[in-house]
Design an enzyme around this catalytic site. Structure first.
Site, PDB file in Angstrom:
ATOM      1  N   GLU A  41       0.844  -1.208   0.000  1.00  0.00           N
ATOM      2  CA  GLU A  41       0.000   0.000   0.000  1.00  0.00           C
ATOM      3  C   GLU A  41       0.873   1.249   0.000  1.00  0.00           C
ATOM      4  OE1 GLU A  41      -2.632   0.224   3.411  1.00  0.00           O
ATOM      5  OE2 GLU A  41      -2.777   2.409   3.222  1.00  0.00           O
ATOM      6  N   ARG A  45       0.632  10.432   1.282  1.00  0.00           N
ATOM      7  CA  ARG A  45       1.032  11.405   2.292  1.00  0.00           C
ATOM      8  C   ARG A  45       2.298  12.143   1.896  1.00  0.00           C
ATOM      9  NH1 ARG A  45       0.801   7.203   7.188  1.00  0.00           N
ATOM     10  NH2 ARG A  45      -1.219   6.327   6.691  1.00  0.00           N
ATOM     11  N   LYS A 129     -10.944  -1.863   7.033  1.00  0.00           N
ATOM     12  CA  LYS A 129      -9.736  -1.514   7.801  1.00  0.00           C
ATOM     13  C   LYS A 129     -10.210  -1.028   9.172  1.00  0.00           C
ATOM     14  CE  LYS A 129      -6.313   2.233   7.729  1.00  0.00           C
ATOM     15  NZ  LYS A 129      -5.062   2.618   7.073  1.00  0.00           N
TER      16      LYS A 129
HETATM   17  C1  3PG Z   1      -2.014   3.624   8.365  1.00  0.00           C
HETATM   18  O1  3PG Z   1      -2.083   4.457   7.474  1.00  0.00           O
HETATM   19  O2  3PG Z   1      -2.681   2.595   8.354  1.00  0.00           O
HETATM   20  C2  3PG Z   1      -1.133   3.920   9.532  1.00  0.00           C
HETATM   21  O3  3PG Z   1      -0.219   4.899   9.250  1.00  0.00           O
HETATM   22  C3  3PG Z   1      -0.449   2.716  10.073  1.00  0.00           C
HETATM   23  O4  3PG Z   1      -0.071   3.012  11.354  1.00  0.00           O
HETATM   24  P1  3PG Z   1       1.399   2.695  11.917  1.00  0.00           P
HETATM   25  O5  3PG Z   1       2.269   3.767  11.363  1.00  0.00           O
HETATM   26  O6  3PG Z   1       1.227   2.761  13.406  1.00  0.00           O
HETATM   27  O7  3PG Z   1       1.792   1.330  11.438  1.00  0.00           O
END
Ligand code: 3PG
Length: 205
Positions: A41, A45, A129
């Site tokens: 994925e 960002r 999700k």
């Molecule tokens: C996401 O977009 O799903 C999150 O950024 C994942 O979170 P993490 O950085 O705590 O793994």
């Protein structure tokens, strides 16, 4: 359209690619594919996220490349144009769910509460999700809603790492877990691609 989980095959982790340049994204994705992963994925960002999706699809055509952090209808169109194979959203609104349902691309809408699970279900989604997982009650929360939301399964993300992923994956209503722990920003910055491959291999066991 295939279900989200069928597209993942036996893969139980969904690693996140966050790249500053398309070239960096391709290196991260290559390191993940070297761990025998079939889907990754790319989160929207960074400025170059759309170009990163396109570059990965061009160079690694067998890899399923999803677009994450999709927030609205305009972003759905943009990621489909960029070549994304699937879409992940951090949260859901009726408008976004309707657009996802109409988009004909596998999608994993984000939820964080029982009402949001029902809203997504009303739009035809049964794979969701759960974000941010650790902060919203973690594996105990998902376990406790399993009997009321029969037929719904989750890919939790947010605060998941090698040490707690199995708390989630041991639940029957969790088909995968996602997160950034398999491609730490410092590894990416230092070009330590082997560390990404090793973390993905360890996580996908
Ligand atoms: C996401 O977009 O799903 C999150 O950024 C994942 O979170 P993490 O950085 O705590 O793994």
């Amino acid at each position: 359209m295939p279900t989200f989980s069928s597209m993942m095959g036996d893969q139980t982790i969904l690693p996140i690619v966050q790249a500053n340049t398309p070239e960096q994204g391709v290196e991260i994705a290559k390191a993940m594919q070297a761990a025998n992963l079939k889907a990754v994925e790319v989160v929207l960002r960074t400025e170059q996220a759309l170009a990163t999706i396109t570059a990965i699809k061009e160079q690694l055509p067998d890899l399923k490349v999803g677009a994450g952090t999709v927030l609205d209808e305009g972003m759905i169109d943009a990621v489909i144009k960029a070549g994304a194979d699937f879409i992940v959203t951090p949260a859901s609104t009726p408008k976004l769910l309707k657009a996802l349902a109409e988009s004909n691309i596998p999608a994993l809408p984000g939820v964080a509460s029982g009402s949001e699970v029902l809203m997504a279900r009303e739009h035809g989604f049964s794979e969701l999700k759960f974000f941010p997982a650790e902060q919203k009650g973690g594996a105990p929360f998902i376990k406790s809603i399993s009997s009321v939301f029969a037929g719904i399964s989750f890919c939790p993300t947010g605060g998941i790492h090698a040490g707690n992923k199995d708390d989630y994956l041991n639940l029957p209503n969790v088909f995968a877990v996602g997160g950034t722990w398999m491609a730490k920003p410092e590894w990416v910055a230092n070009g330590e691609w082997q560390k990404i491959t090793d973390a993905c291999i360890e996580a996908n066991q």
